[in-house]
Design a protein around this motif. Structure first.
Motif, mmCIF file in Angstrom:
data_model
loop_
_atom_site.group_PDB
_atom_site.id
_atom_site.type_symbol
_atom_site.label_atom_id
_atom_site.label_comp_id
_atom_site.label_asym_id
_atom_site.label_seq_id
_atom_site.Cartn_x
_atom_site.Cartn_y
_atom_site.Cartn_z
ATOM 1 N N SER A 18 0.762 -1.146 -0.039
ATOM 2 C CA SER A 18 -0.089 0.064 0.042
ATOM 3 C C SER A 18 0.882 1.379 -0.078
ATOM 4 O O SER A 18 1.715 1.406 0.667
ATOM 5 C CB SER A 18 -0.959 -0.048 1.147
ATOM 6 O OG SER A 18 -1.546 1.075 1.558
ATOM 7 N N VAL A 19 0.459 2.176 -0.665
ATOM 8 C CA VAL A 19 1.182 3.773 -0.899
ATOM 9 C C VAL A 19 0.796 4.256 0.534
ATOM 10 O O VAL A 19 1.981 4.940 0.912
ATOM 11 C CB VAL A 19 0.790 4.260 -2.127
ATOM 12 C CG1 VAL A 19 1.188 5.744 -2.084
ATOM 13 C CG2 VAL A 19 1.087 3.720 -3.436
ATOM 14 N N ALA A 20 -0.198 4.001 1.024
ATOM 15 C CA ALA A 20 -0.549 4.648 2.046
ATOM 16 C C ALA A 20 0.503 4.350 3.386
ATOM 17 O O ALA A 20 0.745 4.898 4.469
ATOM 18 C CB ALA A 20 -2.056 4.620 2.745
ATOM 19 N N LEU A 21 1.234 2.842 3.438
ATOM 20 C CA LEU A 21 1.830 2.464 4.214
ATOM 21 C C LEU A 21 3.316 2.541 3.923
ATOM 22 O O LEU A 21 3.964 1.620 4.206
ATOM 23 C CB LEU A 21 1.370 1.006 4.405
ATOM 24 C CG LEU A 21 0.083 0.888 5.148
ATOM 25 C CD1 LEU A 21 -0.390 -0.246 5.251
ATOM 26 C CD2 LEU A 21 -0.183 1.481 6.606
ATOM 27 N N ASP A 22 3.618 3.137 2.734
ATOM 28 C CA ASP A 22 5.144 3.438 2.258
ATOM 29 C C ASP A 22 5.402 1.955 1.848
ATOM 30 O O ASP A 22 6.623 1.445 2.002
ATOM 31 C CB ASP A 22 6.062 3.889 3.240
ATOM 32 C CG ASP A 22 5.839 5.372 3.711
ATOM 33 O OD1 ASP A 22 5.262 6.217 2.792
ATOM 34 O OD2 ASP A 22 5.893 5.759 4.929
ATOM 35 N N GLY A 23 4.566 1.396 0.909
ATOM 36 C CA GLY A 23 5.181 -0.079 0.419
ATOM 37 C C GLY A 23 4.844 -1.150 1.236
ATOM 38 O O GLY A 23 4.932 -2.160 0.844
ATOM 39 N N ASP A 24 4.364 -0.947 2.728
ATOM 40 C CA ASP A 24 4.195 -2.246 3.281
ATOM 41 C C ASP A 24 2.806 -2.740 3.018
ATOM 42 O O ASP A 24 1.809 -2.186 2.508
ATOM 43 C CB ASP A 24 4.229 -1.630 4.849
ATOM 44 C CG ASP A 24 5.613 -1.537 5.537
ATOM 45 O OD1 ASP A 24 6.569 -2.046 4.939
ATOM 46 O OD2 ASP A 24 5.802 -1.012 6.504
ATOM 47 N N VAL A 25 2.745 -4.120 3.516
ATOM 48 C CA VAL A 25 1.510 -5.103 3.491
ATOM 49 C C VAL A 25 0.575 -4.624 4.383
ATOM 50 O O VAL A 25 1.139 -4.866 5.548
ATOM 51 C CB VAL A 25 1.903 -6.334 2.999
ATOM 52 C CG1 VAL A 25 0.575 -6.994 3.000
ATOM 53 C CG2 VAL A 25 2.749 -6.281 1.884
#
Length: 180
Positions: free
Chosen positions: A84-91
């Motif tokens: 997720s972009v909102a999580l800086d690429g984290d899942v």
């Protein structure tokens, strides 16, 4: 992790028992003004994303709308396993649980017996990812055998490959082969 806050529209489904549940578990329930979805823009956009994915998945698998609930659950699971972009690429699932995610369990869809209209759970299966339920129904009409041997196509489990059984095979109308 403990859920701290839920933001919801002021719909009736968030009143009564849900309000009590949030109160007793220390969850803050933020309500937007009625009939103003723009105040809950992020959730409304996610709802649209989920609906779009469900429609695409139903269309791709050539399944009827009666599978909407199952497909929605699959779509949401996929969203939670997607960076997720909102999580800086984290899942999202990894951030929520703190555990590394696995993608080994993913399949196209679960098994379905159209006669009994039930989902079948089994660990000993053969997957035909390149066929749709329509292909399998055409094959079923053409062959003589058990009418309950039909499944929704799902990908092959690379960790447990299926060995080919020696013997003579007959070409099918779908391009696959069935043993004689």
């Amino acid at each position: 992790m403990k859920l701290k806050c839920v933001r919801a529209d002021n719909g009736g489904e968030y009143r009564g028992p849900f309000e009590n549940y949030c109160r007793t578990h220390g969850i803050k329930l933020e309500k937007t003004v009625s009939k103003t979805p723009q105040q809950n823009e992020l959730a409304e956009r996610m709802n649209c994303t989920i609906v779009e994915r469900v429609r695409c998945m139903l269309s791709q698998a050539k399944l009827s709308k009666s599978f909407w609930g199952e497909v929605m659950r699959s779509a949401i699971d996929l969203i939670n396993l997607t960076p997720s972009v909102a999580l800086d690429g984290d899942v999202p699932q990894q951030v929520w649980t703190g555990k590394k995610v696995s993608y080994k369990h993913l399949r196209v869809f679960r098994f379905w017996d159209p006669d009994s209209k039930k989902i079948i759970r089994s660990r000993d299966v053969v997957f035909f990812e390149d066929q749709t339920i329509e292909d399998l129904q055409k094959l079923e009409k053409a062959r003589v055998g058990n009418p309950h041997e039909i499944s929704i196509p799902v990908p092959v489990d690379v960790e447990h490959p299926v060995e080919e059984v020696p013997g003579e095979y007959e070409k099918t109308t779908t391009g696959g082969e069935i043993p004689q």
